[in-house]
Scaffold this motif. Structure first.
Motif, PDB file in Angstrom:
ATOM      1  N   MET A 189      -4.150  -0.405  -4.732  1.00 47.11           N
ATOM      2  CA  MET A 189      -4.232   0.243  -3.432  1.00 47.11           C
ATOM      3  C   MET A 189      -5.658   0.713  -3.189  1.00 47.11           C
ATOM      4  O   MET A 189      -6.259   1.359  -4.055  1.00 47.11           O
ATOM      5  CB  MET A 189      -3.287   1.441  -3.407  1.00 47.11           C
ATOM      6  N   GLU A 246      -4.911  -1.206   8.193  1.00 39.75           N
ATOM      7  CA  GLU A 246      -5.252   0.215   8.382  1.00 39.75           C
ATOM      8  C   GLU A 246      -5.098   0.659   9.835  1.00 39.75           C
ATOM      9  O   GLU A 246      -4.467   1.668  10.150  1.00 39.75           O
ATOM     10  CB  GLU A 246      -6.698   0.412   7.915  1.00 39.75           C
ATOM     11  N   LYS A 256      -9.356   3.746   0.739  1.00 36.62           N
ATOM     12  CA  LYS A 256      -9.207   4.107   2.140  1.00 36.62           C
ATOM     13  C   LYS A 256      -7.729   4.169   2.518  1.00 36.62           C
ATOM     14  O   LYS A 256      -7.278   5.083   3.224  1.00 36.62           O
ATOM     15  CB  LYS A 256      -9.914   3.048   2.989  1.00 36.62           C
ATOM     16  N   LYS A 257      -7.006   3.177   2.013  1.00 39.92           N
ATOM     17  CA  LYS A 257      -5.566   3.113   2.284  1.00 39.92           C
ATOM     18  C   LYS A 257      -4.883   4.371   1.756  1.00 39.92           C
ATOM     19  O   LYS A 257      -4.095   5.018   2.444  1.00 39.92           O
ATOM     20  CB  LYS A 257      -4.998   1.873   1.603  1.00 39.92           C
ATOM     21  N   THR A 258      -5.229   4.742   0.555  1.00 38.15           N
ATOM     22  CA  THR A 258      -4.629   5.933  -0.059  1.00 38.15           C
ATOM     23  C   THR A 258      -4.921   7.177   0.776  1.00 38.15           C
ATOM     24  O   THR A 258      -4.050   8.020   0.990  1.00 38.15           O
ATOM     25  CB  THR A 258      -5.191   6.138  -1.473  1.00 38.15           C
ATOM     26  N   LEU A 259      -6.176   7.245   1.221  1.00 32.05           N
ATOM     27  CA  LEU A 259      -6.578   8.424   2.005  1.00 32.05           C
ATOM     28  C   LEU A 259      -5.780   8.528   3.298  1.00 32.05           C
ATOM     29  O   LEU A 259      -5.278   9.605   3.646  1.00 32.05           O
ATOM     30  CB  LEU A 259      -8.077   8.344   2.318  1.00 32.05           C
ATOM     31  N   SER A 260      -5.642   7.379   3.960  1.00 32.20           N
ATOM     32  CA  SER A 260      -4.917   7.445   5.236  1.00 32.20           C
ATOM     33  C   SER A 260      -3.451   7.764   5.006  1.00 32.20           C
ATOM     34  O   SER A 260      -2.842   8.536   5.754  1.00 32.20           O
ATOM     35  CB  SER A 260      -5.076   6.136   6.017  1.00 32.20           C
ATOM     36  N   PHE A 261      -2.901   7.203   3.919  1.00 29.64           N
ATOM     37  CA  PHE A 261      -1.506   7.525   3.570  1.00 29.64           C
ATOM     38  C   PHE A 261      -1.359   9.012   3.294  1.00 29.64           C
ATOM     39  O   PHE A 261      -0.427   9.671   3.762  1.00 29.64           O
ATOM     40  CB  PHE A 261      -1.077   6.718   2.332  1.00 29.64           C
ATOM     41  N   THR A 262      -2.327   9.521   2.541  1.00 30.98           N
ATOM     42  CA  THR A 262      -2.284  10.953   2.212  1.00 30.98           C
ATOM     43  C   THR A 262      -2.326  11.806   3.464  1.00 30.98           C
ATOM     44  O   THR A 262      -1.565  12.756   3.636  1.00 30.98           O
ATOM     45  CB  THR A 262      -3.484  11.300   1.316  1.00 30.98           C
ATOM     46  N   PHE A 263      -3.249  11.409   4.345  1.00 32.39           N
ATOM     47  CA  PHE A 263      -3.427  12.141   5.600  1.00 32.39           C
ATOM     48  C   PHE A 263      -2.120  12.172   6.381  1.00 32.39           C
ATOM     49  O   PHE A 263      -1.651  13.228   6.838  1.00 32.39           O
ATOM     50  CB  PHE A 263      -4.544  11.457   6.396  1.00 32.39           C
ATOM     51  N   ILE A 264      -1.510  10.976   6.456  1.00 35.94           N
ATOM     52  CA  ILE A 264      -0.302  10.899   7.272  1.00 35.94           C
ATOM     53  C   ILE A 264       0.870  11.585   6.595  1.00 35.94           C
ATOM     54  O   ILE A 264       1.661  12.286   7.273  1.00 35.94           O
ATOM     55  CB  ILE A 264      -0.010   9.423   7.612  1.00 35.94           C
ATOM     56  N   THR A 265       0.965  11.478   5.316  1.00 35.50           N
ATOM     57  CA  THR A 265       2.065  12.195   4.644  1.00 35.50           C
ATOM     58  C   THR A 265       1.888  13.705   4.784  1.00 35.50           C
ATOM     59  O   THR A 265       2.868  14.444   4.906  1.00 35.50           O
ATOM     60  CB  THR A 265       2.123  11.837   3.148  1.00 35.50           C
ATOM     61  N   MET A 266       0.606  14.129   4.792  1.00 32.77           N
ATOM     62  CA  MET A 266       0.368  15.553   4.973  1.00 32.77           C
ATOM     63  C   MET A 266       0.864  16.014   6.336  1.00 32.77           C
ATOM     64  O   MET A 266       1.547  17.050   6.463  1.00 32.77           O
ATOM     65  CB  MET A 266      -1.127  15.840   4.832  1.00 32.77           C
ATOM     66  N   ILE A 267       0.538  15.230   7.333  1.00 31.62           N
ATOM     67  CA  ILE A 267       0.985  15.590   8.688  1.00 31.62           C
ATOM     68  C   ILE A 267       2.510  15.606   8.750  1.00 31.62           C
ATOM     69  O   ILE A 267       3.123  16.521   9.323  1.00 31.62           O
ATOM     70  CB  ILE A 267       0.392  14.607   9.712  1.00 31.62           C
ATOM     71  N   TYR A 304      -0.586  -5.113   5.050  1.00 37.18           N
ATOM     72  CA  TYR A 304      -0.983  -3.794   5.536  1.00 37.18           C
ATOM     73  C   TYR A 304      -2.281  -3.874   6.327  1.00 37.18           C
ATOM     74  O   TYR A 304      -3.238  -4.525   5.915  1.00 37.18           O
ATOM     75  CB  TYR A 304      -1.148  -2.852   4.351  1.00 37.18           C
ATOM     76  N   HIS A 343       2.507  -2.466   3.013  1.00 41.18           N
ATOM     77  CA  HIS A 343       1.671  -2.455   1.816  1.00 41.18           C
ATOM     78  C   HIS A 343       2.296  -3.323   0.719  1.00 41.18           C
ATOM     79  O   HIS A 343       1.614  -4.113   0.045  1.00 41.18           O
ATOM     80  CB  HIS A 343       1.503  -1.009   1.339  1.00 41.18           C
ATOM     81  N   GLY A 394       1.316  19.408   2.677  1.00 37.40           N
ATOM     82  CA  GLY A 394       1.686  19.605   4.081  1.00 37.40           C
ATOM     83  C   GLY A 394       2.886  20.518   4.227  1.00 37.40           C
ATOM     84  O   GLY A 394       2.877  21.447   5.035  1.00 37.40           O
ATOM     85  N   PRO A 441      -0.615  10.361  -1.956  1.00 36.70           N
ATOM     86  CA  PRO A 441       0.215  10.586  -0.757  1.00 36.70           C
ATOM     87  C   PRO A 441       1.326  11.589  -0.994  1.00 36.70           C
ATOM     88  O   PRO A 441       1.600  12.421  -0.126  1.00 36.70           O
ATOM     89  CB  PRO A 441       0.790   9.197  -0.463  1.00 36.70           C
ATOM     90  N   PHE A 497      -1.576   0.774  11.130  1.00 36.40           N
ATOM     91  CA  PHE A 497      -0.838   1.874  10.532  1.00 36.40           C
ATOM     92  C   PHE A 497      -1.168   3.209  11.222  1.00 36.40           C
ATOM     93  O   PHE A 497      -0.281   3.910  11.733  1.00 36.40           O
ATOM     94  CB  PHE A 497      -1.163   1.958   9.042  1.00 36.40           C
ATOM     95  N   GLY A 511      -0.102  14.886  -0.885  1.00 32.65           N
ATOM     96  CA  GLY A 511      -0.367  15.248   0.522  1.00 32.65           C
ATOM     97  C   GLY A 511       0.880  15.770   1.185  1.00 32.65           C
ATOM     98  O   GLY A 511       0.843  16.787   1.906  1.00 32.65           O
ATOM     99  N   LEU A 512       2.005  15.106   0.908  1.00 32.20           N
ATOM    100  CA  LEU A 512       3.281  15.537   1.496  1.00 32.20           C
ATOM    101  C   LEU A 512       3.619  16.956   1.062  1.00 32.20           C
ATOM    102  O   LEU A 512       3.959  17.824   1.877  1.00 32.20           O
ATOM    103  CB  LEU A 512       4.379  14.569   1.055  1.00 32.20           C
TER     104      LEU A 512
END
Lengths: 242, 113
Positions: free
Chosen positions: A1, B55, A4-15, B53, B48, B11, B4, B58, B7-8
Motif C-alpha cells: 500500500m 486516489e 499516499k494511499k494510506t494517508l488518505s485512508f487514514t484521513f477518511i477513516t478519521m473523518i 484503486y 484497493h 476520530g 487507517p 476515492f 485514524g478511525l
C-alpha cells in the motif's frame, strides 16, 4: 500500500470516526432511569407544585407592579395635562380667582348733591379708561359688576345702556374687583387709584368712585360664557402622535 | 495498514471527547453522511484489493457522496418525501455488495496461500 494511499485512508477513516462519534452522542441521549417510588414521586410533585405556586405568585406581583407603574405613568401624564389645562383656564379667565386686591365701588351721588335731574349713565369710555388705568397699575384679574374682564371682553353702549360681556351695568353701586400679584401691589394700586384722575371723571356722570382698602383675599368670578374663537382652528394632530 | 484503523480510533475519540453534538433535526443528515462515508470507505478497500484503486476517485467520491446524500435528505425534507431513504437504500445495497466482494477476495487470497 502506497504511503499516499494510506494517508488518505487514514484521513477518511478519521473523518468517519468523528462523524460516527458525533452521531452516537447525538442519538444516544443518556437514558436516566427513574427509580423513585410513589412517595418520592409525591414529594417531588409537591415540591414542583410549590415552586409553581411561588412562581405564579411572583408573576402576579410583578404584573400588579407593572399595572401600578402604568397607571402611575398615565396619571402623571393626565395630571400634567390637567395642570396645564387649569393654568390655561386660569389665564383665560374661566376660573374663579382669589388673591390680594382692591375693591372699587361706583355708586350714585347722594341726592342732596345733585343739581337737577337724575341721570346715572356709566359711560363706556370712562369705564374703559378706568380699566386701562387699573391694568397700568398692575391689575391681574378684574371683574366689573360680577362680570369677569377677559381679553375679548367688550364694553360698549347698546341702546343707551352700557354693557359688558353683553350684560347691562345699571345696578348701582357697581363693584369693580381687582386682583393683583401681591398685597404690596394691591396697596400701590390702591394709592394710585385714590388719587386717580379717572375716578374724578365719574363725578361728571353723577357717580362716585369709592376705593376700598386693599384686602388679602378678593374673589373675582369666572367668565360665564364660553369663549368663542373665530378664525382659529386647532391643528389636526398627526396620527401615531398622541 | 494499521494507520487507517488508528485514524478511525482517533476520530472516534476526538468525537467523544469534544463536547460537540448535533441538533435533533440534523441528525438525519449526519446519519446519511456516515452511511455514505462508510460506503466510500468500503468501496475504497475493495478497489484497493482489486488493484483498481484511484486516489482521486476515492477522495472525491467520499466528499461527493456525503454531499449528495445530505442534499438528497435536505430535498426530501423540503418536498415532504422521505428521499433520504433512497440514499439509505442505495448506500446500504452498495455497502453489502462491497463487503461481499471484499470477503470473497479475502477468501480467495487465503485459499491460494
Amino acid at each position: 500500500m502506497g504511503k499516499k494511499k494510506t494517508l488518505s485512508f487514514t484521513f477518511i477513516t478519521m473523518i468517519i470516526g468523528l462523524m460516527l462519534a458525533i452521531q452516537f452522542r447525538s442519538v444516544q441521549t443518556p437514558e436516566v432511569r427513574d427509580t423513585r417510588d410513589t412517595w418520592q414521586l409525591r414529594e417531588d410533585l409537591n415540591e414542583e407544585m410549590e415552586l409553581k405556586a411561588r412562581l405564579i405568585k411572583e408573576i402576579r406581583a410583578n404584573e400588579q407592579k407593572l399595572a401600578e407603574y402604568e397607571t402611575e405613568r398615565k396619571q402623571g401624564q393626565e395630571l400634567a395635562l390637567k395642570n396645564t389645562l387649569n393654568e390655561l383656564k386660569e389665564e383665560a379667565g374661566l376660573t374663579d380667582v382669589t388673591g390680594p386686591g382692591v375693591t372699587i365701588q361706583i355708586s350714585k351721588l347722594d341726592d342732596e348733591l345733585l343739581l337737577d335731574h337724575l341721570d346715572y349713565t356709566l359711560s363706556p369710555d370712562l369705564l374703559r379708561r378706568l380699566l386701562n388705568e387699573l391694568n397700568m397699575y398692575g391689575a391681574k384679574n378684574v371683574s366689573i359688576g360680577g362680570q369677569r374682564v377677559i381679553n375679548t371682553t367688550v364694553i360698549r353702549e347698546i341702546a343707551g345702556e352700557t354693557k359688558i360681556n353683553g350684560r347691562s351695568l345699571k345696578n348701582f353701586p357697581l363693584e369693580i374687583r381687582v386682583i393683583t400679584e401681591t398685597f404690596e401691589d394691591a396697596q400701590e394700586l390702591y394709592n394710585r387709584m385714590v388719587v386717580s384722575k379717572a375716578a374724578e371723571e365719574f363725578f361728571i356722570d353723577n357717580l362716585k368712585v369709592n376705593v376700598l382698602e386693599p384686602e388679602m383675599s378678593v374673589t373675582v368670578p369666572a367668565y360665564e360664557d364660553s369663549i368663542r374663537i373665530r378664525n382659529i382652528e386647532s391643528v389636526k394632530a398627526d396620527k401615531g402622535e398622541s | 495498514m494499521w494507520l487507517p484503523v488508528l485514524g478511525l480510533v482517533v476520530g472516534i475519540l476526538l468525537g467523544f471527547m469534544s463536547n460537540f453534538s448535533i441538533p435533533d433535526e440534523y441528525s438525519n443528515y449526519l446519519s446519511i453522511a456516515v452511511l455514505a462515508a462508510l460506503d466510500t470507505l468500503f468501496g475504497g478497500i475493495r478497489a484497493h484489493l482489486q488493484n483498481i484503486y484511484d486516489e482521486k476517485v476515492f477522495v472525491s467520491g467520499f466528499f461527493f457522496n456525503i454531499i449528495l446524500a445530505a442534499s438528497l435528505a435536505f430535498l426530501g425534507v423540503h418536498l415532504g418525501v422521505d428521499l433520504y431513504l433512497a440514499a439509505v437504500f442505495a448506500f446500504g445495497v452498495r455497502l453489502f455488495q462491497n463487503i461481499a466482494v471484499i470477503r470473497r477476495i479475502l477468501i480467495a487470497k487465503n485459499s491460494t496461500k
